[in-house]
Write a protein that holds these residues in place. Structure first.
Motif, mmCIF file in Angstrom:
data_model
loop_
_atom_site.group_PDB
_atom_site.id
_atom_site.type_symbol
_atom_site.label_atom_id
_atom_site.label_comp_id
_atom_site.label_asym_id
_atom_site.label_seq_id
_atom_site.Cartn_x
_atom_site.Cartn_y
_atom_site.Cartn_z
ATOM 1 N N LEU A 72 0.830 -1.209 0.000
ATOM 2 C CA LEU A 72 0.000 0.000 0.000
ATOM 3 C C LEU A 72 0.863 1.257 0.000
ATOM 4 O O LEU A 72 0.572 2.224 -0.713
ATOM 5 N N ARG A 73 1.909 1.239 0.800
ATOM 6 C CA ARG A 73 2.776 2.416 0.918
ATOM 7 C C ARG A 73 3.504 2.731 -0.380
ATOM 8 O O ARG A 73 3.605 3.901 -0.787
ATOM 9 N N ASP A 74 4.010 1.695 -1.032
ATOM 10 C CA ASP A 74 4.888 1.913 -2.182
ATOM 11 C C ASP A 74 4.159 1.956 -3.517
ATOM 12 O O ASP A 74 4.593 2.648 -4.439
ATOM 13 N N ARG A 75 3.057 1.206 -3.631
ATOM 14 C CA ARG A 75 2.389 1.112 -4.932
ATOM 15 C C ARG A 75 0.911 1.486 -4.897
ATOM 16 O O ARG A 75 0.367 1.905 -5.894
ATOM 17 N N GLY A 76 0.267 1.279 -3.783
ATOM 18 C CA GLY A 76 -1.130 1.657 -3.654
ATOM 19 C C GLY A 76 -2.054 1.043 -4.679
ATOM 20 O O GLY A 76 -2.871 1.764 -5.266
ATOM 21 N N PRO A 77 -1.953 -0.286 -4.964
ATOM 22 C CA PRO A 77 -2.825 -0.866 -5.997
ATOM 23 C C PRO A 77 -4.275 -0.997 -5.570
ATOM 24 O O PRO A 77 -5.158 -1.114 -6.402
ATOM 25 N N TYR A 78 -4.520 -1.004 -4.260
ATOM 26 C CA TYR A 78 -5.883 -1.139 -3.747
ATOM 27 C C TYR A 78 -6.107 -0.083 -2.670
ATOM 28 O O TYR A 78 -5.166 0.363 -2.018
ATOM 29 N N PRO A 79 -7.345 0.308 -2.443
ATOM 30 C CA PRO A 79 -7.627 1.169 -1.290
ATOM 31 C C PRO A 79 -7.307 0.423 0.011
ATOM 32 O O PRO A 79 -7.515 -0.787 0.114
ATOM 33 N N ALA A 80 -6.799 1.124 1.008
ATOM 34 C CA ALA A 80 -6.415 0.490 2.269
ATOM 35 C C ALA A 80 -7.591 -0.226 2.914
ATOM 36 O O ALA A 80 -7.440 -1.317 3.484
ATOM 37 N N HIS A 81 -8.776 0.369 2.827
ATOM 38 C CA HIS A 81 -9.934 -0.254 3.468
ATOM 39 C C HIS A 81 -10.283 -1.588 2.828
ATOM 40 O O HIS A 81 -10.745 -2.514 3.507
ATOM 41 N N GLN A 82 -10.049 -1.719 1.514
ATOM 42 C CA GLN A 82 -10.363 -2.971 0.843
ATOM 43 C C GLN A 82 -9.422 -4.088 1.283
ATOM 44 O O GLN A 82 -9.837 -5.236 1.457
ATOM 45 N N VAL A 83 -8.149 -3.755 1.475
ATOM 46 C CA VAL A 83 -7.185 -4.753 1.948
ATOM 47 C C VAL A 83 -7.609 -5.285 3.310
ATOM 48 O O VAL A 83 -7.588 -6.494 3.563
ATOM 49 N N LEU A 84 -8.009 -4.405 4.209
ATOM 50 C CA LEU A 84 -8.396 -4.835 5.549
ATOM 51 C C LEU A 84 -9.717 -5.602 5.540
ATOM 52 O O LEU A 84 -9.900 -6.539 6.323
ATOM 53 N N LYS A 85 -10.632 -5.245 4.665
ATOM 54 C CA LYS A 85 -11.896 -5.976 4.582
ATOM 55 C C LYS A 85 -11.695 -7.404 4.091
ATOM 56 O O LYS A 85 -12.522 -8.281 4.352
ATOM 57 N N ASP A 86 -10.583 -7.638 3.394
ATOM 58 C CA ASP A 86 -10.296 -8.980 2.898
ATOM 59 C C ASP A 86 -9.723 -9.895 3.980
ATOM 60 O O ASP A 86 -9.576 -11.096 3.748
ATOM 61 N N ASP B 298 6.532 2.214 10.977
ATOM 62 C CA ASP B 298 7.459 2.355 9.867
ATOM 63 C C ASP B 298 8.523 3.366 10.298
ATOM 64 O O ASP B 298 8.288 4.575 10.271
ATOM 65 N N HIS B 299 9.677 2.850 10.718
ATOM 66 C CA HIS B 299 10.693 3.726 11.297
ATOM 67 C C HIS B 299 11.282 4.684 10.269
ATOM 68 O O HIS B 299 11.532 5.861 10.573
ATOM 69 N N LYS B 300 11.495 4.206 9.059
ATOM 70 C CA LYS B 300 12.086 5.057 8.027
ATOM 71 C C LYS B 300 11.159 6.218 7.681
ATOM 72 O O LYS B 300 11.592 7.366 7.543
ATOM 73 N N ALA B 301 9.877 5.935 7.531
ATOM 74 C CA ALA B 301 8.909 6.984 7.183
ATOM 75 C C ALA B 301 8.358 7.689 8.414
ATOM 76 O O ALA B 301 7.662 8.703 8.280
ATOM 77 N N GLU B 302 8.642 7.124 9.605
ATOM 78 C CA GLU B 302 8.124 7.658 10.873
ATOM 79 C C GLU B 302 6.599 7.772 10.844
ATOM 80 O O GLU B 302 6.017 8.815 11.140
ATOM 81 N N THR B 303 5.959 6.679 10.452
ATOM 82 C CA THR B 303 4.508 6.632 10.418
ATOM 83 C C THR B 303 4.006 5.418 11.201
ATOM 84 O O THR B 303 4.710 4.425 11.377
ATOM 85 N N VAL B 304 2.773 5.524 11.650
ATOM 86 C CA VAL B 304 2.123 4.483 12.443
ATOM 87 C C VAL B 304 0.828 4.091 11.744
ATOM 88 O O VAL B 304 0.083 4.943 11.246
ATOM 89 N N PHE B 305 0.576 2.798 11.705
ATOM 90 C CA PHE B 305 -0.654 2.269 11.122
ATOM 91 C C PHE B 305 -1.175 1.179 12.051
ATOM 92 O O PHE B 305 -0.450 0.237 12.377
ATOM 93 N N THR B 306 -2.410 1.313 12.490
ATOM 94 C CA THR B 306 -2.998 0.314 13.375
ATOM 95 C C THR B 306 -4.430 0.033 12.950
ATOM 96 O O THR B 306 -5.087 0.882 12.344
ATOM 97 N N ALA B 307 -4.895 -1.170 13.250
ATOM 98 C CA ALA B 307 -6.261 -1.559 12.884
ATOM 99 C C ALA B 307 -6.751 -2.633 13.845
ATOM 100 O O ALA B 307 -5.956 -3.345 14.472
#
Length: 262
Positions: A115-129, A140-149
């Motif tokens: 998702l971060r590098d190519r974004g082929p699908y919406p994030a919500h669709q990946v999680l619904k699967d 993500d230490h390099k990007a200094e971002t947090v993602f939780t679900a």
């Protein structure tokens, strides 16, 4: 599991911060004290620090909690603590070109990186699967971002809060969060995802905005708000799909505030 994010790395909804004045004879603990207590009580637990940005702590589940596994994984400066299990993991691994032996934490990291590098699908669709009971925190230490679900079936619980020093804490142990966050905490909403650059949204109902439902505890004090899907309020547009979209089109969502007494 315990995740602590410092120095504005995570900006949670402002309604998570309780307006109640601190009370009680016991002073709230700072996150470093919470971490020490977590490690002293955990069997085979460990932690990883990332300078003045983040702390991740993990401990294997006790034997009585074998139904809900905990996993830790790190790949190329991206780290994941995963709790629960995915019933369709084999199918997902094939879809993403991963080995059959890959576990849930490995898959979640790969899905995030895709998702971060190519974004082929919406994030919500990946999680619904994802089929099963799950919760996870990615840093993500390099990007200094947090993602939780957190999965929509509400079988597992995660809690998040604002600590006494302003850090944001996420854990499956509510007592750890309360010890530092006092009233400024709440359950993480099931069926939702949070990205540190794009905020909170529902992956079950991505077209709907979220609403804040303030909580009042048994002492009559205002606590951090619960967050729920607002079935009557829609987002302006859905995130675009494609490599240019990435996380930038997560979807801007406002939080509507309602009064609620728990």
């Amino acid at each position: 599991m315990l995740a602590i994010f410092k120095n504005g790395l995570v900006n949670p909804p402002q309604e998570l911060n309780s307006p109640a004045s601190p009370q009680g004879s016991v002073s709230p603990k700072n996150p470093e004290e919470i971490l020490k207590g977590f490690l002293s009580d955990a069997c085979n637990g460990f932690s990883i620090g990332f300078g003045d940005k983040a702390l991740l702590a993990y401990a294997p589940p006790e034997p009585s909690f074998k139904a809900h596994q905990r996993l830790f994984c790190g790949v190329n400066d991206t780290y994941c603590i995963f709790w629960g299990s995915l019933n369709n993991l084999c199918t997902l691994n094939r879809q993403y070109g991963l080995s059959k032996g890959g576990n849930e934490a490995m898959f979640v990291i790969e899905a995030y990186r895709t998702l971060r590098d190519r974004g082929p699908y919406p994030a919500h669709q990946v999680l619904k699967d994802l089929e099963g009971s799950f919760g996870f925190v990615i840093y993500d230490h390099k990007a200094e971002t947090v993602f939780t679900a957190l999965g929509a079936d509400d079988a597992l619980k995660l809690f998040w809060g604002i600590a006494v020093d302003g850090s944001v804490m996420i854990s499956d142990n509510v007592d750890l969060v309360k010890a530092s966050c006092r009233k400024s905490f709440a359950p993480f909403p099931p069926g939702c995802m949070y990205h540190s650059e794009r905020g909170l949204m529902s992956f079950e109902h991505p077209m709907n905005k979220m609403k804040a439902m303030p909580r009042i505890d048994s002492e009559g004090a205002m606590c951090g708000a619960n967050f729920m899907v607002d079935s009557y309020s829609k987002v302006n547009s859905m995130p675009r799909v494609g490599s240019e979209a990435n996380w930038a089109t997560w979807g801007q969502q406002g939080l509507m505030i309602y009064n609620y007494r728990c």
